[in-house]
Design a protein around this motif. Structure first.
Motif, short mmCIF file in Angstrom:
data_model
loop_
_atom_site.label_atom_id
_atom_site.label_comp_id
_atom_site.label_asym_id
_atom_site.label_seq_id
_atom_site.Cartn_x
_atom_site.Cartn_y
_atom_site.Cartn_z
N MET A 1 0.84 -1.17 0.00
CA MET A 1 0.00 0.00 0.00
C MET A 1 0.89 1.24 0.00
O MET A 1 1.50 1.58 1.00
N ASN A 2 0.96 1.87 -1.15
CA ASN A 2 1.82 3.03 -1.34
C ASN A 2 1.04 4.34 -1.30
O ASN A 2 -0.14 4.38 -1.66
N ASN B 1 5.19 3.97 2.30
CA ASN B 1 4.59 2.65 2.38
C ASN B 1 3.83 2.56 3.70
O ASN B 1 4.42 2.72 4.77
N ARG B 2 2.54 2.29 3.60
CA ARG B 2 1.70 2.23 4.80
C ARG B 2 2.05 1.05 5.70
O ARG B 2 1.90 1.12 6.91
N LEU B 3 2.49 -0.05 5.13
CA LEU B 3 2.80 -1.23 5.93
C LEU B 3 4.05 -1.03 6.79
O LEU B 3 4.08 -1.40 7.95
N THR B 4 5.08 -0.43 6.21
CA THR B 4 6.32 -0.23 6.94
C THR B 4 6.35 1.11 7.68
O THR B 4 7.16 1.29 8.58
#
Length: 139
Positions: free
Chosen positions: A1-2, A19-22
């Motif tokens: 998810m960018n 990046n939403r995940l990191t």
């Protein structure tokens, strides 16, 4: 998810990828901006390449939180992005982002990761700061 983050300026617009995940971001580069508007071709290329699920635009406010003349330009750019890309857009308070960007750029220069001639890239570093700010608190 960018997400793609933008640091709007009347001459240059910094761009960063988050990046939403990191919860991390990195500078992508800068695009020119002027009388004919921004380099939409390059922005469109980044949107196609990274396929963000949202866009972020830094909103320049005074230290007390009031809007200023630069706020109008950032809002107009944000509106044009939404119209052009059709993606969700979030305005991000960018107070003090340029100070943090200058600090980061100086650190990268000292570490040999950036050169003085790349000083225009400080706008992309500012976009990185704006993006990280939003990733830390996307509400």
């Amino acid at each position: 998810m960018n997400v793609l983050g933008f640091d709007y300026g009347s001459r240059l617009i910094g761009v960063a990828l988050g990046n939403r995940l990191t919860g991390t971001a990195r500078p992508l580069g800068v695009v020119t901006n002027g009388g004919n508007g921004p380099d939409w071709e390059r922005i469109d290329r980044w949107v196609r390449e990274w396929q963000p699920d949202a866009l972020l635009v830094g909103l320049p406010l005074t230290l007390d939180g009031a809007e200023q003349p630069a706020s109008r330009g950032a809002r107009a750019f944000a509106a044009a992005l939404v119209k052009r890309c059709g993606l969700p857009l979030h305005l991000v308070d960018e107070r003090r982002s340029s100070i943090e960007a200058a600090r980061r750029f100086a650190q990268r220069r000292a570490a040999g990761l950036a050169k003085r001639k790349q000083v225009a890239d400080i706008d992309a570093v500012a976009a990185e700061v704006i993006t990280e700010t939003w990733l830390a608190d996307p509400s």
